[in-house]
Design a protein around this motif. Structure first.
Motif, PDB file in Angstrom:
ATOM      1  N   THR A   1       0.845  -1.194   0.000  1.00 38.84           N
ATOM      2  CA  THR A   1       0.000   0.000   0.000  1.00 38.84           C
ATOM      3  C   THR A   1       0.877   1.239   0.000  1.00 38.84           C
ATOM      4  OG1 THR A   1      -1.641  -1.202   1.327  1.00 38.84           O
ATOM      5  CG2 THR A   1      -1.854   1.204   1.211  1.00 38.84           C
ATOM      6  N   VAL A   2       0.567   2.173  -0.895  1.00 39.70           N
ATOM      7  CA  VAL A   2       1.349   3.411  -0.988  1.00 39.70           C
ATOM      8  C   VAL A   2       1.152   4.230   0.285  1.00 39.70           C
ATOM      9  CG1 VAL A   2       1.682   5.573  -2.250  1.00 39.70           C
ATOM     10  CG2 VAL A   2       1.150   3.467  -3.507  1.00 39.70           C
ATOM     11  N   ILE A   3       2.269   4.540   0.959  1.00 38.35           N
ATOM     12  CA  ILE A   3       2.185   5.352   2.173  1.00 38.35           C
ATOM     13  C   ILE A   3       2.932   6.679   2.052  1.00 38.35           C
ATOM     14  CG2 ILE A   3       1.796   3.418   3.753  1.00 38.35           C
ATOM     15  CD1 ILE A   3       4.792   3.431   4.404  1.00 38.35           C
ATOM     16  N   ASP A   4       3.747   6.818   0.984  1.00 36.30           N
ATOM     17  CA  ASP A   4       4.452   8.088   0.796  1.00 36.30           C
ATOM     18  C   ASP A   4       4.829   8.238  -0.680  1.00 36.30           C
ATOM     19  OD1 ASP A   4       5.567  10.516   1.760  1.00 36.30           O
ATOM     20  OD2 ASP A   4       7.563   9.636   1.561  1.00 36.30           O
TER      21      ASP A   4
ATOM     22  N   ASP B   1       5.121   4.255 -19.675  1.00 35.45           N
ATOM     23  CA  ASP B   1       4.337   5.293 -20.339  1.00 35.45           C
ATOM     24  C   ASP B   1       5.020   6.654 -20.167  1.00 35.45           C
ATOM     25  OD1 ASP B   1       2.460   7.080 -21.291  1.00 35.45           O
ATOM     26  OD2 ASP B   1       0.752   6.095 -20.327  1.00 35.45           O
ATOM     27  N   PRO B   2       5.419   7.302 -21.260  1.00 29.70           N
ATOM     28  CA  PRO B   2       6.112   8.605 -21.141  1.00 29.70           C
ATOM     29  C   PRO B   2       5.217   9.694 -20.540  1.00 29.70           C
ATOM     30  CG  PRO B   2       5.560   8.123 -23.438  1.00 29.70           C
ATOM     31  CD  PRO B   2       5.311   6.879 -22.660  1.00 29.70           C
ATOM     32  N   ARG B   3       3.894   9.466 -20.540  1.00 28.32           N
ATOM     33  CA  ARG B   3       2.975  10.455 -19.973  1.00 28.32           C
ATOM     34  C   ARG B   3       2.778  10.274 -18.467  1.00 28.32           C
ATOM     35  NH1 ARG B   3      -1.829   9.640 -21.082  1.00 28.32           N
ATOM     36  NH2 ARG B   3      -1.605   7.507 -21.811  1.00 28.32           N
ATOM     37  N   PHE B   4       3.402   9.236 -17.902  1.00 24.31           N
ATOM     38  CA  PHE B   4       3.211   8.937 -16.479  1.00 24.31           C
ATOM     39  C   PHE B   4       3.693  10.093 -15.601  1.00 24.31           C
ATOM     40  CE2 PHE B   4       5.079   7.409 -12.482  1.00 24.31           C
ATOM     41  CZ  PHE B   4       3.958   6.843 -11.887  1.00 24.31           C
ATOM     42  N   SER B   5       2.845  10.468 -14.631  1.00 21.34           N
ATOM     43  CA  SER B   5       3.199  11.510 -13.665  1.00 21.34           C
ATOM     44  C   SER B   5       2.965  10.955 -12.269  1.00 21.34           C
ATOM     45  CB  SER B   5       2.331  12.757 -13.894  1.00 21.34           C
ATOM     46  OG  SER B   5       2.441  13.635 -12.795  1.00 21.34           O
ATOM     47  N   VAL B   6       3.986  10.901 -11.460  1.00 23.46           N
ATOM     48  CA  VAL B   6       3.877  10.266 -10.150  1.00 23.46           C
ATOM     49  C   VAL B   6       2.848  10.960  -9.264  1.00 23.46           C
ATOM     50  CG1 VAL B   6       5.805  11.563  -9.137  1.00 23.46           C
ATOM     51  CG2 VAL B   6       5.164   9.327  -8.187  1.00 23.46           C
ATOM     52  N   HIS B   7       2.809  12.273  -9.285  1.00 26.23           N
ATOM     53  CA  HIS B   7       1.876  12.990  -8.404  1.00 26.23           C
ATOM     54  C   HIS B   7       0.442  12.971  -8.930  1.00 26.23           C
ATOM     55  CE1 HIS B   7       5.030  14.323  -5.734  1.00 26.23           C
ATOM     56  NE2 HIS B   7       5.740  14.786  -6.759  1.00 26.23           N
ATOM     57  N   ARG B   8       0.281  12.757 -10.233  1.00 25.69           N
ATOM     58  CA  ARG B   8      -1.068  12.691 -10.806  1.00 25.69           C
ATOM     59  C   ARG B   8      -1.623  11.263 -10.802  1.00 25.69           C
ATOM     60  NH1 ARG B   8      -0.682  13.651 -16.745  1.00 25.69           N
ATOM     61  NH2 ARG B   8      -0.245  11.402 -16.707  1.00 25.69           N
ATOM     62  N   ASP B   9      -0.756  10.298 -11.089  1.00 26.24           N
ATOM     63  CA  ASP B   9      -1.230   8.928 -11.317  1.00 26.24           C
ATOM     64  C   ASP B   9      -1.116   8.008 -10.110  1.00 26.24           C
ATOM     65  OD1 ASP B   9      -1.765   9.665 -13.930  1.00 26.24           O
ATOM     66  OD2 ASP B   9       0.224   9.097 -14.640  1.00 26.24           O
ATOM     67  N   VAL B  10      -0.480   8.467  -9.045  1.00 23.38           N
ATOM     68  CA  VAL B  10      -0.340   7.638  -7.840  1.00 23.38           C
ATOM     69  C   VAL B  10      -0.938   8.388  -6.656  1.00 23.38           C
ATOM     70  CG1 VAL B  10       1.243   6.361  -6.346  1.00 23.38           C
ATOM     71  CG2 VAL B  10       1.784   6.644  -8.782  1.00 23.38           C
ATOM     72  N   LYS B  11      -1.676   7.677  -5.823  1.00 18.82           N
ATOM     73  CA  LYS B  11      -2.318   8.290  -4.652  1.00 18.82           C
ATOM     74  C   LYS B  11      -1.979   7.482  -3.390  1.00 18.82           C
ATOM     75  CE  LYS B  11      -4.712  11.357  -7.082  1.00 18.82           C
ATOM     76  NZ  LYS B  11      -3.964  11.141  -8.338  1.00 18.82           N
ATOM     77  N   ILE B  12      -1.930   8.153  -2.256  1.00 18.71           N
ATOM     78  CA  ILE B  12      -1.748   7.463  -0.982  1.00 18.71           C
ATOM     79  C   ILE B  12      -2.912   6.490  -0.795  1.00 18.71           C
ATOM     80  CG2 ILE B  12      -1.633   7.712   1.545  1.00 18.71           C
ATOM     81  CD1 ILE B  12       0.800   8.887   0.136  1.00 18.71           C
TER      82      ILE B  12
END
Length: 302
Positions: free
Chosen positions: A29-32, A58-69
């Motif tokens: 589980t994503v915690i940070d 995916d070159p369009r991947f954005s960590v802050h947009r595509d991943v959530k806590i």
């Protein structure tokens, strides 16, 4: 009760210290989230770390947009110690195991999935599905072949596609949007045909000529067949002797069966001939020719 609680606690400890080796796929589980890495709670003795560069192809991947806590992430162990006591993981590598299984399911079930076109390349476009780079050939992007100069028009569009090739060994994923578009066009066409009645007289354009007749485009995606015997009253060897592609023609709908329209041009010739004959009979019934002509002129408004 206390004994059961102790046993449960023992199971958790055993699970947290079970042997982890490179190549294992772990879920956490994503915690940070930071600009460079994602931290996972693995329910183990230590945390998991995924470098942003190991998250997606995916070159369009954005960590802050595509991943959530709170997101659940499956990733492959690439090192049991990243130098700071954490387990180093790669979602990219897990994708190449889990995603291909999913892609094969899509292929076998022939189900539709949504993808967003990310770039235009020679001969088609690229879209990522389950993190895997997929190719949509120009012949599969739309109902008609898409020319090279028009491929860029599809970038950024979301398409419903089928997986037609999922070859993990050769890392080859081929997608097609044509099937869904064809199904939708067929539904629309069937709906329009259901509103057409036998006897309708309309205008169309000759779309193609075959040995057995001519296909006439009536617009709105509707095409009907004028059988060679229904083109004219004369016997002809081939439709091309009296028709050409692109020619506008008037036709009468003579039958509708299984969503297909049967058309006739000859029927309109026969109607016109009948009308002329009836006018002639009426003309002759007037008596002398001079009287008949006067009556006809009067009828015409002269």
């Amino acid at each position: 009760m206390a004994q059961e609680t102790m046993n449960d606690f023992k199971d958790e400890i055993d699970r947290s210290f079970r042997k982890v080796k490179e190549g294992d796929i772990l879920e956490g589980t994503v915690i940070d989230i930071s600009d460079t890495e994602i931290t996972l709670d693995l329910k183990y003795y230590t945390q998991g770390i995924i470098k942003v560069s190991d998250m997606s192809d995916d070159p369009r991947f954005s960590v802050h947009r595509d991943v959530k806590i709170g997101d659940e992430v499956s990733a492959t162990v690439i090192s049991t110690d990243d130098g700071n006591g954490n387990i180093l993981l790669s979602k990219k590598e897990a994708n190449h195991v889990l995603a291909w299984d999913k892609l094969k399911e899509y292929r076998d079930s022939e189900s539709y999935v949504d993808v967003k076109v990310s770039e235009a390349v020679r001969g088609g476009c690229v879209a990522f599905l389950e993190g895997i780079r997929g190719f949509i050939p120009a012949s599969k992007l739309d109902l008609q072949y898409v020319e090279e100069d028009n491929l860029s028009d599809y970038v950024g569009k979301t398409l419903k596609v089928k997986v037609i090739t999922a070859d993990q060994e050769n890392d080859k994923l081929v997608l097609s949007a044509r099937e869904y578009l064809r199904e939708e066009a067929d539904k629309k066409r069937a709906e329009m045909i259901s509103n057409v009645e036998v006897g309708l007289v309309t205008e169309g354009v000759v779309e193609s000529l075959q040995n057995y007749g001519a296909f006439v485009n009536l617009g709105n995606g509707m095409t009907g067949l004028v059988h060679i015997s229904q083109i004219c009253n004369q016997r002809i060897a081939h439709p091309s002797s009296v028709l050409k592609v692109g020619q506008k023609v008037k036709v009468k709908v003579t039958a509708i069966k299984d969503g297909k329209l049967s058309l006739s041009m000859k029927a309109l010739e026969e109607i016109a001939a009948t009308e002329i004959t009836e006018e002639k009979i009426e003309f002759e019934s007037e008596g002398e020719a001079t009287t008949s002509l006067a009556a006809l002129l009067k009828k015409a408004g002269f």
